[in-house]
Design a protein around this motif. Sequence first.
Motif, short mmCIF file in Angstrom:
data_model
loop_
_atom_site.label_atom_id
_atom_site.label_comp_id
_atom_site.label_asym_id
_atom_site.label_seq_id
_atom_site.Cartn_x
_atom_site.Cartn_y
_atom_site.Cartn_z
N LEU A 290 46.97 61.98 45.01
CA LEU A 290 47.70 60.78 44.58
C LEU A 290 49.20 61.04 44.47
N MET A 291 49.56 62.27 44.12
CA MET A 291 50.99 62.59 44.00
C MET A 291 51.62 62.85 45.36
N GLU A 292 50.77 63.11 46.33
CA GLU A 292 51.27 63.50 47.64
C GLU A 292 51.55 62.26 48.50
N PRO B 240 50.78 55.59 45.10
CA PRO B 240 49.40 55.84 44.65
C PRO B 240 48.76 54.61 43.99
N ALA B 241 49.60 53.71 43.47
CA ALA B 241 49.06 52.52 42.79
C ALA B 241 48.19 51.67 43.71
N LEU C 138 38.85 58.78 39.03
CA LEU C 138 39.40 58.32 40.31
C LEU C 138 38.77 59.08 41.47
N ASP D 147 44.47 64.12 41.53
CA ASP D 147 45.88 63.98 41.14
C ASP D 147 46.78 64.47 42.26
N GLU D 148 46.36 65.58 42.82
CA GLU D 148 47.17 66.21 43.85
C GLU D 148 47.37 65.28 45.04
N ILE E 251 44.30 52.93 42.83
CA ILE E 251 43.71 53.24 41.53
C ILE E 251 43.16 52.03 40.80
#
Lengths: 243, 621
Positions: free
Chosen positions: B11-13, B17-18, B4, B8-9, B21
């Motif tokens: 996307l979690m923030e 996030p979908a 990606l 991750d950081e 991706i």
Amino acid sequence: MKVRVKYVKSGHFKFIGHLDVMRFFQKAVKRAGLDIAYSKGFSPHQLMSFAAPLALGVTSEGEYFDAEFNSLVSSDEFVRRFNEQMVEGMTVKDVILLPDDAKNSMSIVAASDYHITILDKEEDTACADRKAKLLEVSGHLLEKETIEVLRKTKKNEKVEDIKNGIFKLYPDGDQLYMLLATGSAYNLKPELVVEALCRETGYEYQKFDYRIHRIETYMRSAEGELVSLLESGTRISNGNAQG
Amino acid sequence: MTTLALSDEILMEIEKPARYIGNEVNMVRKDPAEVEIRFCMCFPDVYEIGMSHLGIQILYDMINKREDAYCERVYSPWPDLDRIMRERNILLFSLETQTPVREFDFLGITLQYEMCYTNILQVLELSGIPIWAKDRTLEDPIVFGGGPCSYNPEPIADFFDVFYIGEGETRYHDVFELYKSARAQGASREEILYRISQIPGMYVPSLYEVSYHEDGTLASFEPGQEGVPKTVVKEIVMDFDKVPYPEKPLVPYIRVTQDRVTLEIMRGCIRGCRFCQAGMIYRPTRQKDVELLKRYARSMVKATGHEEISLSSLSSSDYECLKEFIYFLIDEISNDDVNISLPSLRIDAFSLDVMKRVQDIKKSSLTFAPEAGTQRLRDVINKGLTEEVILNGAMQAFRGGWNKVKFYFMLGLPMETEEDAEGIPKLCETVAEAYYTIPKEERNGKVSITASASFFVPKPFTPFQWAPMLDPETYRDRARHVKDTFRKQLNFKSMKFTYHETDVSALEGVFARGDRRLSRVIYDAYASGCIFDAWTEFFDYEKWLSAFEKNGLSMSFYTTREREVDELLPWDFIDIGVTKRFLAAEWERAKQGIVTPNCREQCSGCGAARFGGGVCFEGKS
Ligand code: SF4
């Protein structure tokens, strides 16, 4: 006829939230042409219920949902047809038939276990130290009288003892292993245990330093043992079985 | 597993996030190394809006059917991610392979509404592609614009390399073939653009020179080079049953605005309402074969697992096989797992019957779009709906158990008087009173009427393209007056009236009929922080006002000024088939309040017959 489906959520699928995973399966079941049952009424919905919601960002190889079908195919055929409709990061592992009086998965979940990867940034000795320390302390934490964390609710914060929710906790190679209470009676999130470990060792808890993976979801057997949710029923060998 | 573009950081923030991706059901996977053409399709708004758009799904499917091309997607990053990308210098990427957009051969941006213009600049800037077309090199993608707003591309002309004028299904293949050979020959960017301008429907703005009179109106608009066409004729699909249709559309993970199977049953409209741009630019009306639609309905429900199916067209009641098709959907497609979402239909015995079968009468409402409050003004705008038709339809429905009515109106229409505005509450009152003529035991409780008014924006290629737009203050006063008049009605307690934002409409009015000088305004507004202007929570009118001021341009020049019929208009170089002569005649008839019959009643010789098909030749084969 009620079946239970076990699936694996991995890779980028961890960014798909619980409600969207439910919608994903609702559509997948239809694409697969499986004979799912619907509720009665003006806006019928599929009779499907999920066991234990997984937080965003967590992967798992032990997820479950129950669903009601009007007719069945064999377990192998179920798995095959589901997997034809899956995308990268989602795999159906097994399907079993439940007895008519089986309780739904959501109500019987009692525990789940996790592997926590402690991410360390290369060439950062402070990180390596933290990792070593956390792993070491994890082996002794349960010896304590109480294990306290700050639990944030909507209104305030309160100190809570989570010891009762931790069934097992120890270092497993360079990962943390933990078996925790899950479900409607008591639900303990793995993040809280990591937080407790940080508190114990004096490190500040940063949620992006840890990668969480659920290994399995369990229920209690008649003997009180923790067993897989697949123990509730049996595999379907003959597709036309009547329930 | 694709790596990606976002950690991750991050996307979690961020929210949802979908959105970033990819990996959705029916996403096309190809090895980028194996294709010759990489095309990135962009809808310059948030993922949930962009994913709901049928046109993108059509082109995505069509381009990906080519073995030598891979079409991927990108949408506007939401402000939360926008901020992070700027802070950390992350380049905007495609969803499929998470490749930076600037590495593509083409970036195709669909232009569905004017208020997305600053988002185009966002996409370009975050991609690291020069915002101004003139600054781009062979290393940058060729930036295409297409969709309804490209029928007047001038306000954004300086940001685009090419505008594709017309329906997307016809010419991309020619563009790709040309591009492949031009690249193989080592052609320069200028050379490639020049050659693209030779393909029908392609408008390369950098090849045209524009000059203005002192009063700001256009003096000339000419090709700057020999061989560049003086007019660009719109592209149109005439073998409407043969073009590809996305039978395996993408199925998003997160809930999007239109989470369903969409079937396009007809393109174009026979009605000729004088305010409606779609009704002109998609002429002539073409219908899809009903057997083909039945096949699509089956295959698409199967391929998506969607629980809803809906029809797309400008005026579904005019689709000749509508009855057959809707009954087919009800009998063969709808069941526990698929609902039919009905398009808005003319209220009659048929539509009431199907509404009864697929909706809950208690919850559903009747919808009418008279657009204007009096018959006089409805004649001006050529909206065929009469009070009698509305009353008949409503009464039939009331007797059948309905008690909710929705009305759609416009305010600020040309030649609108106070009486026309007051006609809106009066029409609602007439319908309410009609309801109460039904004996108490035969009706279903109290009637409920909702009326909403939007601010009329004159659009290019309509008979009202010469009309002045109301200024926002007058519109607001008029809307308030309508609201007050509602309060004076006998049944006002059963009625609700709402009206739309004015400032946004005023800007929309500027861009709809704007010229090239507006590029600077858009740039400055964007530079001062304007983005997602279509979203009320982000729209910042003050910033726009300063951008106009900075560039010495006035909004009213574009909005409230009445144009003479012989004025050279910025979009006159486009030929949509419908002639300017026809539009001018319609403008004249509007002023006289004369109604023009629809295409099936009588052909008015608008010019679109030259495309050789559709409604112009119906029953004449
Ligand atoms: S040529 Fe006649 S029938 Fe054809 S679109 Fe124009 S008005 Fe309608």
